[in-house]
Structures are given as C-alpha cells and as structure tokens.
Design a protein around this motif. Structure first.
Motif, mmCIF file in Angstrom:
data_model
loop_
_atom_site.group_PDB
_atom_site.id
_atom_site.type_symbol
_atom_site.label_atom_id
_atom_site.label_comp_id
_atom_site.label_asym_id
_atom_site.label_seq_id
_atom_site.Cartn_x
_atom_site.Cartn_y
_atom_site.Cartn_z
ATOM 1 N N ALA A 71 0.823 -1.203 0.000
ATOM 2 C CA ALA A 71 0.000 0.000 0.000
ATOM 3 C C ALA A 71 0.860 1.257 0.000
ATOM 4 C CB ALA A 71 -0.915 -0.004 1.221
ATOM 5 N N LEU A 72 1.982 1.224 0.697
ATOM 6 C CA LEU A 72 2.853 2.394 0.777
ATOM 7 C C LEU A 72 3.888 2.432 -0.337
ATOM 8 C CD1 LEU A 72 3.537 2.460 4.629
ATOM 9 C CD2 LEU A 72 1.903 3.848 3.337
ATOM 10 N N ALA A 73 3.925 1.388 -1.157
ATOM 11 C CA ALA A 73 4.891 1.296 -2.253
ATOM 12 C C ALA A 73 6.322 1.442 -1.750
ATOM 13 C CB ALA A 73 4.587 2.334 -3.323
ATOM 14 N N VAL A 74 6.613 0.904 -0.576
ATOM 15 C CA VAL A 74 7.959 0.997 -0.028
ATOM 16 C C VAL A 74 8.782 -0.194 -0.496
ATOM 17 C CG1 VAL A 74 7.206 2.240 2.025
ATOM 18 C CG2 VAL A 74 7.353 -0.260 2.077
ATOM 19 N N LYS A 75 10.088 -0.008 -0.445
ATOM 20 C CA LYS A 75 11.021 -1.078 -0.757
ATOM 21 C C LYS A 75 11.636 -1.544 0.557
ATOM 22 C CE LYS A 75 10.359 -0.822 -5.144
ATOM 23 N NZ LYS A 75 9.662 -1.930 -5.857
ATOM 24 N N PRO A 76 11.287 -2.738 1.000
ATOM 25 C CA PRO A 76 11.726 -3.189 2.328
ATOM 26 C C PRO A 76 13.149 -3.724 2.328
ATOM 27 C CG PRO A 76 10.346 -4.850 1.323
ATOM 28 C CD PRO A 76 10.389 -3.697 0.358
ATOM 29 N N LEU A 77 13.876 -3.397 3.380
ATOM 30 C CA LEU A 77 15.141 -4.038 3.680
ATOM 31 C C LEU A 77 14.885 -4.977 4.850
ATOM 32 C CD1 LEU A 77 17.670 -1.073 3.456
ATOM 33 C CD2 LEU A 77 17.174 -2.819 1.745
ATOM 34 N N LEU A 78 15.294 -6.230 4.686
ATOM 35 C CA LEU A 78 14.977 -7.268 5.647
ATOM 36 C C LEU A 78 16.258 -7.867 6.217
ATOM 37 C CD1 LEU A 78 12.289 -8.990 3.397
ATOM 38 C CD2 LEU A 78 11.836 -7.403 5.272
ATOM 39 N N LEU A 113 13.864 -4.623 8.618
ATOM 40 C CA LEU A 113 14.934 -3.793 9.156
ATOM 41 C C LEU A 113 14.633 -2.304 8.922
ATOM 42 C CD1 LEU A 113 17.699 -4.086 10.524
ATOM 43 C CD2 LEU A 113 18.728 -4.029 8.246
ATOM 44 N N GLU A 114 14.378 -1.951 7.665
ATOM 45 C CA GLU A 114 14.064 -0.572 7.313
ATOM 46 C C GLU A 114 13.141 -0.583 6.100
ATOM 47 O OE1 GLU A 114 17.515 1.803 6.576
ATOM 48 O OE2 GLU A 114 18.461 1.320 8.508
ATOM 49 N N LYS A 115 12.503 0.562 5.838
ATOM 50 C CA LYS A 115 11.691 0.720 4.637
ATOM 51 C C LYS A 115 12.096 2.017 3.952
ATOM 52 C CE LYS A 115 7.775 -1.744 6.663
ATOM 53 N NZ LYS A 115 6.396 -1.654 7.191
ATOM 54 N N VAL A 116 12.381 1.925 2.668
ATOM 55 C CA VAL A 116 12.767 3.104 1.901
ATOM 56 C C VAL A 116 11.864 3.214 0.686
ATOM 57 C CG1 VAL A 116 15.147 3.122 2.683
ATOM 58 C CG2 VAL A 116 14.527 1.788 0.695
ATOM 59 N N ARG A 117 11.906 4.359 0.024
ATOM 60 C CA ARG A 117 10.908 4.660 -1.004
ATOM 61 C C ARG A 117 11.248 4.173 -2.403
ATOM 62 N NH1 ARG A 117 5.742 5.626 0.497
ATOM 63 N NH2 ARG A 117 5.679 6.933 2.352
ATOM 64 N N THR A 118 12.527 4.022 -2.721
ATOM 65 C CA THR A 118 12.889 3.608 -4.080
ATOM 66 C C THR A 118 13.884 2.462 -4.028
ATOM 67 O OG1 THR A 118 14.795 5.091 -4.285
ATOM 68 C CG2 THR A 118 12.620 6.008 -4.855
ATOM 69 N N SER A 119 13.954 1.707 -5.131
ATOM 70 C CA SER A 119 14.890 0.591 -5.172
ATOM 71 C C SER A 119 16.331 1.091 -5.147
ATOM 72 C CB SER A 119 14.644 -0.260 -6.418
ATOM 73 O OG SER A 119 14.793 0.512 -7.592
ATOM 74 N N GLY A 120 16.597 2.241 -5.789
ATOM 75 C CA GLY A 120 17.941 2.797 -5.775
ATOM 76 C C GLY A 120 18.401 3.123 -4.373
ATOM 77 N N ARG A 121 17.538 3.747 -3.595
ATOM 78 C CA ARG A 121 17.889 4.062 -2.208
ATOM 79 C C ARG A 121 18.044 2.799 -1.377
ATOM 80 N NH1 ARG A 121 13.853 9.161 -0.752
ATOM 81 N NH2 ARG A 121 14.825 10.687 -2.171
ATOM 82 N N ALA A 122 17.194 1.816 -1.658
ATOM 83 C CA ALA A 122 17.272 0.560 -0.907
ATOM 84 C C ALA A 122 18.616 -0.121 -1.122
ATOM 85 C CB ALA A 122 16.132 -0.361 -1.322
ATOM 86 N N LEU A 123 19.078 -0.145 -2.356
ATOM 87 C CA LEU A 123 20.334 -0.826 -2.643
ATOM 88 C C LEU A 123 21.532 -0.055 -2.095
ATOM 89 C CD1 LEU A 123 19.511 -2.063 -6.238
ATOM 90 C CD2 LEU A 123 19.362 -3.312 -4.095
#
Length: 285
Positions: free
Chosen positions: A183-190, A200-210
């Motif tokens: 629903a939030l369209a977040v990219k999760p870090l697990l 672990l964390e949730k960020v908004r884009t795949s680039g930021r997640a990586l």
C-alpha cells in the motif's frame, strides 16, 4: 581412524565444484511447480525455472527432505567410511529440514551432530564452510559443529525484495506486513533475526534501498576481518555492482578474500521472488 563428513542442504547455495572438492554432501530440497516436483539443482529445479514460473503466476511451493531421506544420506556416508557426521542446515524456523536431520540422527549408525544455522542461503553456506575448514584441518566433529554455530551467529544477513508478496505466500511474513508494504509502495530491507525474517528498514525507491544495503553491510563489517557474500534472483547486474562496490570499500577487511557472488537456488528463490538482492557479512575475528 576417525573420519568426519559434513552434510548440508541445497539452500546453502554452495557451488557444486566447491562442495565436491571439500567432500561436502549436499541434500536437495524439493520445488513443486504446478503439479510437478523437482529436486533443487542444475538437473532439476533451477532459479530460472522458478523466476519464470513466478512471473507467469504459476503455483510454486517447496518441501523438505524427509527424515528417511536424511537417514539414507547419513548411512551412505557411514558406508563410505564416515565415523561421525556434521549436518548443517537452514533455520529450523523457516524449514523442517533441520527437524528431519534431528529425527534421522536418532537412528543412524554413526554419531550425527545436527546444527541449526538459524540462517539461510549464503549465510548457511559460510557456516558449512567453517565446519569443513575444521574437518580438513584435522579437528573433531564436535569442534566442526561449534565452528558452524559460531560462524552463523557472527553473520549478518541483509536483503532487499521488490515485493513482500512472495514471502507472504510462503508464510515467512504476516499478511498485514505485506499489505502495508504494498500500500505504501515501499522497498523493504529485511534481515534474519533469531532464525526468522524481520523488517529492518523501509525506503521509497529501489535505488535508495540498494545504496542503504551497501551502507548496512559496511556497518556490519566494522573494523575486523570478514567474508562477504552477495546473492540475487534474476538480478545479476545489480548483484555484480554491489559485490564490486563492497570489494572496494571493504578491501582491508577482506584481506585478499574475494566477495562471493551468485544466484540463490530455486527453493529460496520461490520465497523471495525475482529482483531479490542479499548480502551476508560473516565476521571472522
């Protein structure tokens, strides 16, 4: 003369040539695609098959080796000269494989040291290699089992997925968490915490997640010696980039050791889905 054999399962993601060279016995888990069951491996279910099936919305499930299968593996090793066995497997909270190992150990003709790594994928594989190093160095089975537990306990597992839906389908996270992420369209870090998948964390884009994945890996490494593993499913370019980046940033920690980089097997791929990227940081000191 005593002889210890190390056994693991296919989710440890060990390169077949390396396992063969070290004498490590790898027991396959099963992948069911549609109505057909395959052993995990190059001659059965491959990551490519699973990724394609998931994209096509075909049903994919996995299953553990039975206690009878594990006992057969142990007895075959004993018949080949093993006097003790160290059997290292993925987290018992995420698969019944460790339970199968425990049950089989009760009826095996030689002592079996069953180890729950409390990890998955490369992190389990690094624990297996730690046990193998002890055995190849002349250590006892008990010492090898302890080395596997210590290596697994000292390993940080971090991973990114494009969607939480595959983990939800496999029961590895709750439906509410998956729904919220979508629903939030977040990219999760697990991460793996006490043998289970944890956010672990949730960020908004795949680039930021990586980018954040790399930062967390560097933080986990600290100042000491480490082994690093990078894994992916249908995401080779980003995996190679991350491996190169970590190899450069952690060159002093690695002290000449290469960053391991490869694709996860079909079983883990079925639960994380295409696009997954993982980093394992194993502290050696």
């Amino acid at each position: 003369m005593s002889r210890t054999v190390v056994v693991t399962d296919s989710t440890a993601s060990l390169p077949p040539a390396e396992a063969e060279e070290r004498g490590i016995v790898v027991v396959p888990l099963q992948v069911v695609i549609g109505a057909t069951s395959y052993d995990e491996g190059a001659d059965g279910a491959t990551p490519e098959m699973v990724a394609e099936a998931l994209r096509d919305y075909r049903p994919v499930s996995t299953s553990r080796p039975s206690p009878a299968v594990m006992r057969e593996v142990y007895e075959r090793a004993a018949a080949d000269g093993a006097t003790e066995i160290v059997s290292v497997h993925l987290s018992g909270d995420m698969s019944g494989t460790f339970e199968s190992a425990q049950l089989a150990a009760r009826d095996t003709s030689v002592p079996v040291h069953a180890v729950d790594s409390r990890q998955v994928g490369i992190a389990t594989g690094l624990a297996v290699l730690a046990a193998s190093d002890v055995v190849l160095g002349g250590g006892s089975a008990a010492e090898a089992a302890a080395a596997a537990r210590d290596r697994a306990e000292g390993t940080t597992s971090l991973f990114y997925v494009d969607t939480l839906d595959y983990l939800r389908r496999g029961g590895r996270i709750g439906a509410a968490s998956a729904l919220l992420g979508g629903a939030l369209a977040v990219k999760p870090l697990l991460t793996i915490e006490d043998g289970r998948v944890a956010t672990l964390e949730k960020v908004r884009t795949s680039g930021r997640a990586l980018a954040r994945l790399a930062e967390l890996a560097v933080e986990a490494a600290g100042d000491g010696p480490v082994e690093i593993g990078v894994a992916h499913l249908a995401n080779p370019d980003r995996a190679d980039h991350l491996a190169d980046q970590l190899g450069t940033r952690l060159v002093d920690n690695l002290d000449g050791r290469a960053v391991r980089c490869g694709e996860v097997g079909a079983v883990l791929g079925a639960h994380v889905g295409p696009g997954m990227l993982a980093v394992c940081v194993a502290r050696l000191g």
